[in-house]
Design a protein around this motif. Structure first.
Motif, PDB file in Angstrom:
ATOM      1  N   THR A   1       0.829  -1.276   0.014  1.00 45.30           N
ATOM      2  CA  THR A   1      -0.031  -0.038   0.082  1.00 45.30           C
ATOM      3  C   THR A   1       0.866   1.272  -0.078  1.00 45.30           C
ATOM      4  O   THR A   1       1.746   1.367   0.992  1.00 45.30           O
TER       5      THR A   1
ATOM      6  N   TYR B   1      -0.148  -3.338  14.544  1.00 45.26           N
ATOM      7  CA  TYR B   1      -1.017  -3.764  13.326  1.00 45.26           C
ATOM      8  C   TYR B   1      -1.015  -5.285  13.250  1.00 45.26           C
ATOM      9  O   TYR B   1      -2.169  -5.395  12.672  1.00 45.26           O
TER      10      TYR B   1
ATOM     11  N   GLU C   1      -4.666   8.010  12.717  1.00 41.72           N
ATOM     12  CA  GLU C   1      -3.315   8.637  12.545  1.00 41.72           C
ATOM     13  C   GLU C   1      -3.229   9.777  11.672  1.00 41.72           C
ATOM     14  O   GLU C   1      -2.861  10.765  11.877  1.00 41.72           O
TER      15      GLU C   1
ATOM     16  N   ASP D   1       2.898   2.686   3.201  1.00 37.37           N
ATOM     17  CA  ASP D   1       3.044   1.701   4.091  1.00 37.37           C
ATOM     18  C   ASP D   1       4.450   1.092   4.098  1.00 37.37           C
ATOM     19  O   ASP D   1       5.012   0.463   3.078  1.00 37.37           O
TER      20      ASP D   1
ATOM     21  N   LYS E   1      -7.466  -1.978  10.873  1.00 42.97           N
ATOM     22  CA  LYS E   1      -6.161  -1.414  10.552  1.00 42.97           C
ATOM     23  C   LYS E   1      -6.595   0.052   9.637  1.00 42.97           C
ATOM     24  O   LYS E   1      -5.841   0.924   9.749  1.00 42.97           O
ATOM     25  N   VAL E   2      -7.410  -0.161   8.960  1.00 41.87           N
ATOM     26  CA  VAL E   2      -8.085   1.143   8.120  1.00 41.87           C
ATOM     27  C   VAL E   2      -8.460   2.205   9.406  1.00 41.87           C
ATOM     28  O   VAL E   2      -8.210   3.527   9.208  1.00 41.87           O
TER      29      VAL E   2
ATOM     30  N   GLN F   1      -5.335   3.682  10.940  1.00 40.36           N
ATOM     31  CA  GLN F   1      -4.728   4.431   9.667  1.00 40.36           C
ATOM     32  C   GLN F   1      -5.469   5.963   9.684  1.00 40.36           C
ATOM     33  O   GLN F   1      -4.930   7.038   9.537  1.00 40.36           O
ATOM     34  N   GLU F   2      -6.846   5.714   9.943  1.00 41.51           N
ATOM     35  CA  GLU F   2      -7.658   7.134   9.614  1.00 41.51           C
ATOM     36  C   GLU F   2      -7.469   7.950  10.723  1.00 41.51           C
ATOM     37  O   GLU F   2      -7.275   9.248  10.689  1.00 41.51           O
TER      38      GLU F   2
ATOM     39  N   ASP G   1       6.533  -0.922  12.148  1.00 37.61           N
ATOM     40  CA  ASP G   1       5.738  -1.288  13.219  1.00 37.61           C
ATOM     41  C   ASP G   1       6.425  -1.985  14.202  1.00 37.61           C
ATOM     42  O   ASP G   1       6.350  -2.999  14.540  1.00 37.61           O
TER      43      ASP G   1
END
Length: 107
Positions: free
Chosen positions: A37, A49, A64, A40, A57-58, A61-62, A44
């Protein structure tokens, strides 16, 4: 340190390309550059994750991204405050920039 980190990242990308059967200058189709992705870098170190599902995970990420945007707005407000008042933020709000260990209530 930067050169070492960059070389590790490049080695990781080259290894991933090799596993996908790609040459050093080929990109994987349909799943971002280098078979990952975009953005990415697989950094980590505390494995936050690894146990998460794709949806989690999505969501992380949002969050973050949102936190990063709020931080950028905070820095922009510091710049705007300094521009309007013509006083450095450090002098305008000294308590925010004083180490806690020097506060009288800390001891």
């Amino acid at each position: 340190l930067f050169a070492w980190g960059s070389s590790k990242l490049e080695r990781s990308d080259l290894d991933t390309r090799g596993q996908l059967g790609l040459k050093w200058n080929e990109y994987a189709n349909g799943f971002g550059f280098f078979g990952r992705t975009p953005g990415d870098f697989r950094f980590d170190p505390l494995n936050f994750y690894k146990p998460l599902s794709f949806e989690d995970k999505v969501a992380v990420q949002e969050r973050e991204l949102l936190n990063g945007r709020v931080a950028m707005l905070a820095v922009a407000s510091y710049v705007a405050t300094e521009f309007v008042t013509r006083m450095p933020v450090v002098k305008a709000t000294p308590l925010l920039f004083e180490p806690l260990i020097f506060s009288p209530w800390f001891r």
